[in-house]
Design an enzyme around this catalytic site. Sequence first.
Site, PDB file in Angstrom:
ATOM      1  N   TYR A  46      43.323  64.183  36.062  1.00  0.00           N
ATOM      2  CA  TYR A  46      43.688  64.728  37.450  1.00  0.00           C
ATOM      3  C   TYR A  46      45.070  65.673  37.310  1.00  0.00           C
ATOM      4  O   TYR A  46      45.817  65.404  36.598  1.00  0.00           O
ATOM      5  CB  TYR A  46      43.923  63.672  38.222  1.00  0.00           C
ATOM      6  CG  TYR A  46      42.607  62.991  38.811  1.00  0.00           C
ATOM      7  CD1 TYR A  46      41.545  63.603  39.315  1.00  0.00           C
ATOM      8  CD2 TYR A  46      42.479  61.789  38.569  1.00  0.00           C
ATOM      9  CE1 TYR A  46      40.531  63.220  40.040  1.00  0.00           C
ATOM     10  CE2 TYR A  46      41.164  61.158  39.159  1.00  0.00           C
ATOM     11  CZ  TYR A  46      40.404  61.990  39.768  1.00  0.00           C
ATOM     12  OH  TYR A  46      39.075  61.162  40.177  1.00  0.00           O
ATOM     13  N   LYS A  54      52.575  29.251  39.743  1.00  0.00           N
ATOM     14  CA  LYS A  54      52.154  30.090  41.123  1.00  0.00           C
ATOM     15  C   LYS A  54      51.543  31.222  40.814  1.00  0.00           C
ATOM     16  O   LYS A  54      51.549  31.745  39.514  1.00  0.00           O
ATOM     17  CB  LYS A  54      53.447  30.122  41.977  1.00  0.00           C
ATOM     18  CG  LYS A  54      54.486  31.229  41.194  1.00  0.00           C
ATOM     19  CD  LYS A  54      55.853  31.028  41.730  1.00  0.00           C
ATOM     20  CE  LYS A  54      56.879  31.979  41.008  1.00  0.00           C
ATOM     21  NZ  LYS A  54      58.228  31.734  41.608  1.00  0.00           N
TER      22      LYS A  54
HETATM   23  C1  LIG Z   1      59.000  31.403  40.316  1.00  0.00           C
HETATM   24  C2  LIG Z   1      59.906  30.161  40.432  1.00  0.00           C
HETATM   25  C3  LIG Z   1      60.299  29.541  39.342  1.00  0.00           C
HETATM   26  C4  LIG Z   1      59.984  29.987  37.943  1.00  0.00           C
HETATM   27  O1  LIG Z   1      60.853  30.853  37.756  1.00  0.00           O
HETATM   28  P1  LIG Z   1      60.570  31.712  36.130  1.00  0.00           P
HETATM   29  O2  LIG Z   1      61.864  33.027  36.142  1.00  0.00           O
HETATM   30  O3  LIG Z   1      59.269  32.425  36.126  1.00  0.00           O
HETATM   31  O4  LIG Z   1      60.836  30.616  35.029  1.00  0.00           O
HETATM   32  C5  LIG Z   1      61.309  28.356  39.389  1.00  0.00           C
HETATM   33  N1  LIG Z   1      61.536  28.110  40.633  1.00  0.00           N
HETATM   34  C6  LIG Z   1      61.200  28.829  41.704  1.00  0.00           C
HETATM   35  C7  LIG Z   1      61.673  28.205  43.303  1.00  0.00           C
HETATM   36  C8  LIG Z   1      60.618  29.820  41.647  1.00  0.00           C
HETATM   37  O5  LIG Z   1      60.219  30.694  42.759  1.00  0.00           O
END
Ligand SMILES: *Cc1c(COP(=O)(O)O)cnc(C)c1O
Length: 349
Positions: A244, A35
């Site tokens: 800055y 994702k």
């Molecule tokens: C993001 C996510 C994962 C992966 O999690 P990690 O901690 O990055 O391994 C797995 N399942 C769901 C539902 C997620 O939202």
Amino acid sequence: MSTGRLTIDLDAIAANWRALDGMSGETVQTAAVVKADAYGLGVAKVGRALAAAGARRFFVAVAEEGATLREALGPGPEISVFSGHMSGDTDMIHDLNLVPMLNSMDQLTRHFEALPGHAFGIQLDTGMNRLGMEPGEWAAIAPIALAQGPSLVMSHLACADEPDHAMNARQLAAFHEMTDGIDVPRSLAATGGILLGPDYHFDLTRPGIGLYGGLPYEEAKPVAFLDLPVIQIRDLAPGETVGYANGWEAERPSRIATVSGGYADGLQRHISNQAVLFHEDEPCPIVGRVSMDLIGVDVTHLREKPKSLSMLGNNQSVDDLADVAGTIGYEILTQLGARYARRYARGRQ
Ligand SMILES: *Cc1c(COP(=O)(O)O)cnc(C)c1O
């Protein structure tokens, strides 16, 4: 070239996937969570590298990400969508053969009406209160949902990065209560859950951050290497200031390198006067405020004038930088900016 250089080691990602795959039993499938553009690292390249390493099942947050991934991977691998079947997603889910993880009665109804016979999974809420059906809702819907043959029933752990947290066992018990006895593959563990051990593995694991070199998977190979070119070097007399708001003042004769990179590239202002960059193994402190495109770095102690300095690499992990920035490795990765020159390497030099 004056932009920062972000090198992404695809072999390290593949090796991390294989290592995480090796932590669960032969019968447990290891998926890959890609994702948010593969945690900021580029979903097309990363997805193909993971498929080549053996991953057959991928998870994305939303259908649009699934569409991009399908284009990169072609028709074979299964692509599941955590947000389920949202209004407006039907064509994408159908045309690109995505598998929505249905989160509610509304989504279930939408899916069965719009795409009868199309693959789906079910997401259950075991206490995180983010996505998925709650126990009562599930009890009412389960007979209807199970009759349609879901390909997966899953839930997500809220505290898996803390192995001793009581929430882990509570969610595990809730997941058993909601799913024991059903004849559908089950999934509970992301990276943290894999490390909690076999009780948490069920039929399929869903690692994300561990693939990309982040905690809680301490043995992960580093994946992201960020080098910022030095644009200018100048010598300061005591009392002169940098950046800055005169954010730093030289107390001794100092040599300051101005590197290309700033908060527009995901290097947060919060690390001003806090973080270090590296010249080989030598830490060089940031001096003054991080600005949009530039950062001042104290290189007084170096014997040579550096051409570039390393922000992420073998000396500083995404989690090291996250500690200084008051955040987590996930956020450092997903904020890596669009301006870097990105290079995909097979192995680090
Ligand atoms: C993001 C996510 C994962 C992966 O999690 P990690 O901690 O990055 O391994 C797995 N399942 C769901 C539902 C997620 O939202």
